[in-house]
Design a protein around this motif. Structure first.
Motif, PDB file in Angstrom:
ATOM      1  N   GLN A  94       0.748  -1.232  -0.090  1.00  0.00           N
ATOM      2  CA  GLN A  94      -0.015  -0.010  -0.125  1.00  0.00           C
ATOM      3  C   GLN A  94       0.984   1.364  -0.241  1.00  0.00           C
ATOM      4  N   LYS A  95       2.054   1.107  -0.326  1.00  0.00           N
ATOM      5  CA  LYS A  95       3.046   2.236  -0.373  1.00  0.00           C
ATOM      6  C   LYS A  95       4.006   2.388  -1.492  1.00  0.00           C
ATOM      7  N   TYR A  96       4.379   3.541  -1.971  1.00  0.00           N
ATOM      8  CA  TYR A  96       5.389   3.621  -2.744  1.00  0.00           C
ATOM      9  C   TYR A  96       5.146   3.671  -4.323  1.00  0.00           C
ATOM     10  N   GLY A  97       5.933   4.016  -5.241  1.00  0.00           N
ATOM     11  CA  GLY A  97       6.020   3.790  -6.376  1.00  0.00           C
ATOM     12  C   GLY A  97       7.114   2.713  -6.821  1.00  0.00           C
ATOM     13  N   ILE A  98       6.428   1.710  -7.602  1.00  0.00           N
ATOM     14  CA  ILE A  98       7.443   0.464  -8.004  1.00  0.00           C
ATOM     15  C   ILE A  98       7.298   0.392  -9.444  1.00  0.00           C
ATOM     16  N   GLY A  99       8.278   0.536 -10.131  1.00  0.00           N
ATOM     17  CA  GLY A  99       8.606   0.138 -11.626  1.00  0.00           C
ATOM     18  C   GLY A  99       9.295  -0.829 -11.918  1.00  0.00           C
ATOM     19  N   ARG A 100       8.892  -1.552 -12.848  1.00  0.00           N
ATOM     20  CA  ARG A 100       9.785  -2.858 -13.548  1.00  0.00           C
ATOM     21  C   ARG A 100      10.272  -2.547 -14.849  1.00  0.00           C
ATOM     22  N   SER A 101      11.611  -2.849 -14.947  1.00  0.00           N
ATOM     23  CA  SER A 101      12.068  -2.732 -16.547  1.00  0.00           C
ATOM     24  C   SER A 101      12.963  -4.233 -16.461  1.00  0.00           C
ATOM     25  N   GLU A 102      13.293  -4.506 -17.478  1.00  0.00           N
ATOM     26  CA  GLU A 102      14.080  -5.721 -18.004  1.00  0.00           C
ATOM     27  C   GLU A 102      15.478  -5.644 -17.435  1.00  0.00           C
TER      28      GLU A 102
END
Length: 118
Positions: A94-102
């Motif tokens: 329920q927190k933060y910004g999490i982004g995925r990349s290769e």
């Protein structure tokens, strides 16, 4: 440069343009220490703080958390970016910004929840 935590130095977060901006959030550093402890592997900061000029050069045309010193794009040695993102999403649902990349995982201290894949 002086250590700001057991595994990180301020220079780890410096803007790559050479301007010297490295005013990193203590909350972010604490979270990255937790990542280190969980995986028991070095956490490498691919991008930490960014000045306005460097942020634009990276293609960020919005109010990036990197401008505030509250974001990092990281890799964890011997660990896939998806495994890092899975850990972060499970630990902070329920927190933060999490982004995925290769090739890396983004984490930021924004006040709203955000998830994305690049």
């Amino acid at each position: 440069m002086k250590a700001i935590s057991p595994h990180f130095h301020r220079h780890d977060f410096c803007c790559p343009c050479g301007c010297g901006f490295a005013d990193v959030s203590i909350e972010l550093v604490a979270l990255l220490e937790a990542v280190f402890e969980y995986f028991q592997q070095p956490v490498l900061i691919r991008r930490g703080c960014s000045c306005t000029q460097h942020n634009k050069a990276c293609g960020d045309e919005y109010a990036s958390q990197h401008l505030l010193g509250t974001a990092a794009d990281i890799t964890v040695e011997k660990t896939s970016p998806d495994d890092v993102a899975n850990y972060l999403e499970a630990t902070y649902p329920q927190k933060y910004g999490i982004g995925r990349s290769e090739s890396w995982t983004h984490i930021d201290m924004r006040l709203t929840v955000a998830r994305w894949r690049e």
